[in-house]
Structure formats: C-alpha cells, structure tokens
Design an enzyme around this catalytic site. Structure first.
Site, mmCIF file in Angstrom:
data_model
loop_
_atom_site.group_PDB
_atom_site.id
_atom_site.type_symbol
_atom_site.label_atom_id
_atom_site.label_comp_id
_atom_site.label_asym_id
_atom_site.label_seq_id
_atom_site.Cartn_x
_atom_site.Cartn_y
_atom_site.Cartn_z
ATOM 1 N N GLU A 127 0.799 -1.240 0.000
ATOM 2 C CA GLU A 127 0.000 0.000 0.000
ATOM 3 C C GLU A 127 0.826 1.281 0.000
ATOM 4 O OE1 GLU A 127 -2.887 -0.249 3.175
ATOM 5 O OE2 GLU A 127 -3.853 -1.998 2.299
ATOM 6 N N ASN A 169 2.141 -5.137 -3.175
ATOM 7 C CA ASN A 169 0.721 -5.439 -2.917
ATOM 8 C C ASN A 169 -0.048 -4.147 -2.637
ATOM 9 O OD1 ASN A 169 -1.286 -7.577 -2.318
ATOM 10 N ND2 ASN A 169 -1.204 -6.811 -0.210
ATOM 11 N N HIS A 205 -10.416 -6.016 -2.442
ATOM 12 C CA HIS A 205 -11.517 -5.789 -1.490
ATOM 13 C C HIS A 205 -12.624 -5.089 -2.280
ATOM 14 C CE1 HIS A 205 -9.034 -7.077 1.808
ATOM 15 N NE2 HIS A 205 -8.109 -6.190 1.511
ATOM 16 N N GLU A 232 -6.139 -10.606 -1.276
ATOM 17 C CA GLU A 232 -6.968 -10.345 -0.089
ATOM 18 C C GLU A 232 -8.445 -10.292 -0.468
ATOM 19 O OE1 GLU A 232 -5.573 -7.015 2.252
ATOM 20 O OE2 GLU A 232 -3.468 -7.501 1.857
ATOM 21 N N ASP A 234 -12.177 -10.244 -0.923
ATOM 22 C CA ASP A 234 -13.478 -10.324 -0.248
ATOM 23 C C ASP A 234 -14.428 -9.415 -1.025
ATOM 24 O OD1 ASP A 234 -12.553 -7.826 0.756
ATOM 25 O OD2 ASP A 234 -12.330 -8.555 2.801
HETATM 26 C C1 XIL Z 1 -6.444 -6.083 8.295
HETATM 27 C C2 XIL Z 1 -6.800 -7.251 9.185
HETATM 28 O O1 XIL Z 1 -7.720 -8.090 8.508
HETATM 29 C C3 XIL Z 1 -7.392 -6.758 10.483
HETATM 30 O O2 XIL Z 1 -7.534 -7.834 11.400
HETATM 31 C C4 XIL Z 1 -6.509 -5.683 11.112
HETATM 32 O O3 XIL Z 1 -7.150 -5.137 12.247
HETATM 33 C C5 XIL Z 1 -6.195 -4.573 10.119
HETATM 34 O O4 XIL Z 1 -5.615 -5.148 8.955
HETATM 35 N N1 XIL Z 1 -5.076 -4.419 3.669
HETATM 36 C C6 XIL Z 1 -4.081 -5.260 4.131
HETATM 37 C C7 XIL Z 1 -4.343 -6.143 5.305
HETATM 38 O O5 XIL Z 1 -3.023 -5.352 3.511
HETATM 39 O O6 XIL Z 1 -3.194 -6.345 6.090
HETATM 40 C C8 XIL Z 1 -5.459 -5.604 6.157
HETATM 41 O O7 XIL Z 1 -5.742 -6.578 7.166
HETATM 42 C C9 XIL Z 1 -6.667 -5.289 5.317
HETATM 43 C C10 XIL Z 1 -6.358 -4.236 4.290
#
Ligand code: XIL
Length: 297
Positions: A127, A169, A205, A232, A234
């Site tokens: 990020e 990422n 996401h 990641e 969802d």
């Molecule tokens: C999130 C986790 O799922 C949570 O449990 C935590 O509180 C915050 O981080 N992008 C990412 C992940 O790269 O590491 C994040 O994970 C979600 C967004």
C-alpha cells in the site's frame, strides 16, 4: 476437484485464506481451512508491530503457529507484509530519516532471513501508492526517507531469501486507473533497471462487482514479466456470487495469475464487520459465492 485448493491445483494455481493464529483452536474454522485451502496468509501475525515489537527484538511465536500449521499440512505460505505504513510498532512510528530507513531495511533483512525457504511469496511493500487521480506515492514516514525506499526493500528481501517471490501489494488497483497505472510504471521501471520484483498482489476488497477491466489489468502487469496474485479477496453486496465467479475466471484466463487468497474464512472472521464478504457463513456453511468459485475453477 471437490475443494477450492484441489480444484485450483488442477489448474496449476493455489487457493488460499488469511488466517489468525488465535483461531486455530476453533475446530469449525480449522476444519474448513484444512479441507479447502492449500495456501495461507497471516492476517496480522507477520506485520511489523507483531514481529518487532521493540527495536531489534523479534517475536515470531504467533507467526510460527501459522507457518507450522501450514507447512506440516503441505500448504504454501504467503508472507504479509514486510513494510507498510500501518501496523508499525510505536518505536518505528517515532523514527524518521536515516534511522527509520536503516530500521526498515534491517526489519526486512531479519524477518525474511528468519523465514528463508518457508515463504512462497512475500509482500515486501504494502500500500505505498496514494488513492485518487495522481498516480503517485502515498505520503508516509517510509516515503519521507526517500523515493528509493521501495527498491531498497526489494533488494534487501532478495538478498535475505533468494527463493521467495517478491511482491508489491495494494488495493483499489483492481481495474485500470491512475493508482494501478502508477504501480504499473514503477514495476516497468524496476524490471528495466534490474530491481528484483517477481509479482504484484491485487488485494481485491470489492463491493458488488469486479471492475469490467479486471482481467485486462492483471494481463497488463503479467505482460511486464511479473506474476500476479489476488491476495486479499473479499466481496460484499448483492453481486457477490457472480463477482466471485468473475474474479476466478479472470485469474484462470491470465497465465501468470498464480493464485487467489480470500481475506478470511467465515463471514464472522472478516475484518469487514457486518458485510459478510466471504465464502462461508458464520456457521461454516458454504455460500452461493463458494459454489460460484468452485464451479469456475
Ligand atoms: C487487516 C486485518 O484483517 C485486520 O484484522 C486488522 O485489524 C487490520 O488489517 N489491507 C491489508 C491487510 O493489507 O493487512 C489488512 O488486514 C486489510 C487491508
């Protein structure tokens, strides 16, 4: 195949989940994990605040629980994440300049060395690009150490674990837009100058649907000579099952899309509280989204 992992493996891909060490004693959770997935990512346990809570003192117990669970069952491990502007330990947040740069590179070296040979792919940097139309870097304490912090991190990771695929990422990079194009230009530059980068992770996401140019975006990165991974995934909202199917088909259509990771197992495990964006319901039952993925694999 009859499970996500076995079906993905038939296509030469992995299918993974983000997991939490503290849930491995939950038999419903671990039952699904062991049955369906052949890759894991530590949801929080490999982040900087978890692995180096005080400077120079490293803490791997919770991450090791995840790594040992996975490796003893033949699952891959994605490492997440060596450097990120969030979930930094307090001591790092209070550093700047060369002290922060040196601490960050030392962190990369120490953690990647500790796990050398055990990590399939590392999110070396997470990020680092800004949202919006500029296509540039995010302002952060790491960015303020100099624009070359990302390449320094990748070089340190390569030296520490030459066998791991090294990924950049990010999120909101799932279609062709200013942010993903900024990253595309960085990857192209890294490849031209020999900076070691092997893969780009697309967090994905999503809400309701995947961008129409999702597959085209994956393909343009693959055409730079890097693997792409959905890291990641969802998806909330009405189009959930359809969108999960579309993401699965997009990855399979891109030869260098090597695997998909969903960010949690059951809806009740999701960081997106109340949005129910995952493949299993709170009781561990398979959702329509699960069936859409399995049918697409
Ligand atoms: C999130 C986790 O799922 C949570 O449990 C935590 O509180 C915050 O981080 N992008 C990412 C992940 O790269 O590491 C994040 O994970 C979600 C967004």
């Amino acid at each position: 195949g009859t499970t996500l992992g076995a079906s993905a493996a038939e296509k030469g891909r992995y299918y993974g989940a983000a997991i939490a060490a503290g849930k491995l004693g939950d038999s419903v959770y671990t039952g699904i994990l062991n049955r369906e997935f052949n890759s894991v990512t530590a949801e929080n346990e490999m982040k900087w605040d978890a692995t180096e809570p005080s400077q120079g003192r490293f803490s791997y117990a919770n991450a090791d629980r995840i790594v040992n669970h996975a490796r003893s069952r033949g699952m891959l491990v994605r490492g997440h994440a060596l450097l990120w502007h969030q979930q930094q330990p307090g001591w790092a947040q209070s550093l700047s300049g060369s002290a922060l740069r040196n601490a960050a590179i030392n962190h990369v070296t120490q953690v990647a060395t500790y796990y050398r040979g055990k990590i399939h792919s590392w999110d070396v940097v997470n990020e680092a690009f800004a949202d919006g139309g500029g296509g540039g870097r995010r302002d952060s304490n790491l960015q303020r150490t100099g624009n070359d912090w990302i390449e320094a991190a990748f070089r340190a990771a390569r030296a520490a674990d030459p066998g791991a695929k090294l990924c950049y990422n990010d999120y909101n990079t799932d279609g062709i837009n200013a942010k993903s194009t900024g990253i595309y230009n960085m990857v192209r530059d890294f490849k031209a100058r020999g900076v070691p980068i092997d893969c780009v992770g697309f967090q994905s996401h999503l809400t309701n649907s995947a961008p129409a140019d999702y597959q085209a975006n994956l393909q343009r990165f693959a055409d730079l000579g890097v693997d792409v991974q959905i890291t990641e995934l969802d998806i909330s909202g009405a189009g959930q099952a359809t969108a999960y199917g579309a993401v699965t088909r997009a990855c399979l259509a891109v030869a260098r899309c090597t695997g998909i990771t969903v960010w949690g197992i059951r809806d009740t495990d999701s960081w997106r509280t109340g949005q129910n964006p995952l493949l299993f319901d709170g009781n561990g039952g398979k959702k329509a989204a699960y069936t859409a993925v399995l049918n697409a694999l």
